[in-house]
Design a protein around this motif. Structure first.
Motif, PDB file in Angstrom:
ATOM      1  N   ARG A  88       0.841  -1.193   0.000  1.00  0.00           N
ATOM      2  CA  ARG A  88       0.000   0.000   0.000  1.00  0.00           C
ATOM      3  C   ARG A  88       0.879   1.247   0.000  1.00  0.00           C
ATOM      4  O   ARG A  88       0.693   2.146  -0.796  1.00  0.00           O
ATOM      5  N   TRP A  89       1.832   1.308   0.904  1.00  0.00           N
ATOM      6  CA  TRP A  89       2.707   2.468   1.015  1.00  0.00           C
ATOM      7  C   TRP A  89       4.132   2.064   0.644  1.00  0.00           C
ATOM      8  O   TRP A  89       4.596   0.996   1.034  1.00  0.00           O
ATOM      9  N   VAL A  90       4.796   2.927  -0.099  1.00  0.00           N
ATOM     10  CA  VAL A  90       6.181   2.671  -0.484  1.00  0.00           C
ATOM     11  C   VAL A  90       6.959   3.985  -0.400  1.00  0.00           C
ATOM     12  O   VAL A  90       6.446   5.044  -0.756  1.00  0.00           O
ATOM     13  N   GLU A  91       8.177   3.902   0.131  1.00  0.00           N
ATOM     14  CA  GLU A  91       9.040   5.082   0.191  1.00  0.00           C
ATOM     15  C   GLU A  91       9.943   5.078  -1.032  1.00  0.00           C
ATOM     16  O   GLU A  91      10.577   4.069  -1.342  1.00  0.00           O
ATOM     17  N   VAL A  92       9.961   6.200  -1.735  1.00  0.00           N
ATOM     18  CA  VAL A  92      10.741   6.339  -2.957  1.00  0.00           C
ATOM     19  C   VAL A  92      11.824   7.375  -2.714  1.00  0.00           C
ATOM     20  O   VAL A  92      11.537   8.485  -2.259  1.00  0.00           O
ATOM     21  N   GLU A  93      13.061   7.014  -3.007  1.00  0.00           N
ATOM     22  CA  GLU A  93      14.192   7.930  -2.842  1.00  0.00           C
ATOM     23  C   GLU A  93      14.439   8.632  -4.176  1.00  0.00           C
ATOM     24  O   GLU A  93      15.058   8.076  -5.072  1.00  0.00           O
ATOM     25  N   ALA A  94      13.917   9.837  -4.302  1.00  0.00           N
ATOM     26  CA  ALA A  94      14.071  10.640  -5.516  1.00  0.00           C
ATOM     27  C   ALA A  94      15.320  11.501  -5.402  1.00  0.00           C
ATOM     28  O   ALA A  94      15.890  11.649  -4.318  1.00  0.00           O
ATOM     29  N   ALA A  95      15.733  12.085  -6.524  1.00  0.00           N
ATOM     30  CA  ALA A  95      16.894  12.975  -6.527  1.00  0.00           C
ATOM     31  C   ALA A  95      16.644  14.189  -5.633  1.00  0.00           C
ATOM     32  O   ALA A  95      17.579  14.757  -5.068  1.00  0.00           O
ATOM     33  N   ASP A  96      15.372  14.550  -5.470  1.00  0.00           N
ATOM     34  CA  ASP A  96      14.993  15.720  -4.681  1.00  0.00           C
ATOM     35  C   ASP A  96      14.775  15.412  -3.203  1.00  0.00           C
ATOM     36  O   ASP A  96      14.581  16.310  -2.413  1.00  0.00           O
ATOM     37  N   GLY A  97      14.733  14.133  -2.835  1.00  0.00           N
ATOM     38  CA  GLY A  97      14.470  13.719  -1.463  1.00  0.00           C
ATOM     39  C   GLY A  97      13.536  12.523  -1.438  1.00  0.00           C
ATOM     40  O   GLY A  97      13.041  12.085  -2.466  1.00  0.00           O
ATOM     41  N   ALA A  98      13.274  12.019  -0.255  1.00  0.00           N
ATOM     42  CA  ALA A  98      12.421  10.839  -0.099  1.00  0.00           C
ATOM     43  C   ALA A  98      10.946  11.234  -0.094  1.00  0.00           C
ATOM     44  O   ALA A  98      10.577  12.283   0.425  1.00  0.00           O
ATOM     45  N   VAL A  99      10.123  10.361  -0.684  1.00  0.00           N
ATOM     46  CA  VAL A  99       8.683  10.583  -0.751  1.00  0.00           C
ATOM     47  C   VAL A  99       7.992   9.280  -0.372  1.00  0.00           C
ATOM     48  O   VAL A  99       8.363   8.211  -0.858  1.00  0.00           O
ATOM     49  N   LEU A 100       6.980   9.361   0.487  1.00  0.00           N
ATOM     50  CA  LEU A 100       6.175   8.202   0.853  1.00  0.00           C
ATOM     51  C   LEU A 100       4.898   8.259   0.030  1.00  0.00           C
ATOM     52  O   LEU A 100       4.160   9.240   0.080  1.00  0.00           O
ATOM     53  N   ILE A 101       4.645   7.210  -0.757  1.00  0.00           N
ATOM     54  CA  ILE A 101       3.548   7.209  -1.730  1.00  0.00           C
ATOM     55  C   ILE A 101       2.537   6.125  -1.390  1.00  0.00           C
ATOM     56  O   ILE A 101       2.910   4.977  -1.127  1.00  0.00           O
ATOM     57  N   ASP A 102       1.256   6.478  -1.436  1.00  0.00           N
ATOM     58  CA  ASP A 102       0.167   5.515  -1.312  1.00  0.00           C
ATOM     59  C   ASP A 102      -0.092   4.974  -2.717  1.00  0.00           C
ATOM     60  O   ASP A 102      -0.763   5.617  -3.517  1.00  0.00           O
TER      61      ASP A 102
END
Length: 73
Positions: free
Chosen positions: A41-55
């Motif tokens: 359901r939730w996944v943390e993505v490490e983008a070039a701009d910073g981390a984002v938690l996505i539903d």
């Protein structure tokens, strides 16, 4: 493309919100797998701009820009 190059992506969510990110290729592939499987359901993505938690249950599309370089307008 170098191994640390980030690709421009856009995640579209239910309700019309769009999140633009620059993702390294390995992170992008992991996100694609997660979206295809639909198990998490939730996944943390490490983008070039910073981390984002996505539903991921709210994601309706993933757009990835091509690698083409454009000059001009």
């Amino acid at each position: 493309m170098s191994s640390n190059a980030a690709r421009r992506t856009a995640l579209g969510f239910q309700g019309g919100q769009v999140l633009s990110l620059r993702l390294p290729e390995e992170v992008l592939e992991s996100l694609r797998s997660t979206l295809r499987e639909g198990k998490e359901r939730w996944v943390e993505v490490e983008a070039a701009d910073g981390a984002v938690l996505i539903d991921v249950g709210q994601v309706v599309y993933l757009r990835v820009e091509s690698d083409e370089h454009r000059i001009g307008f």
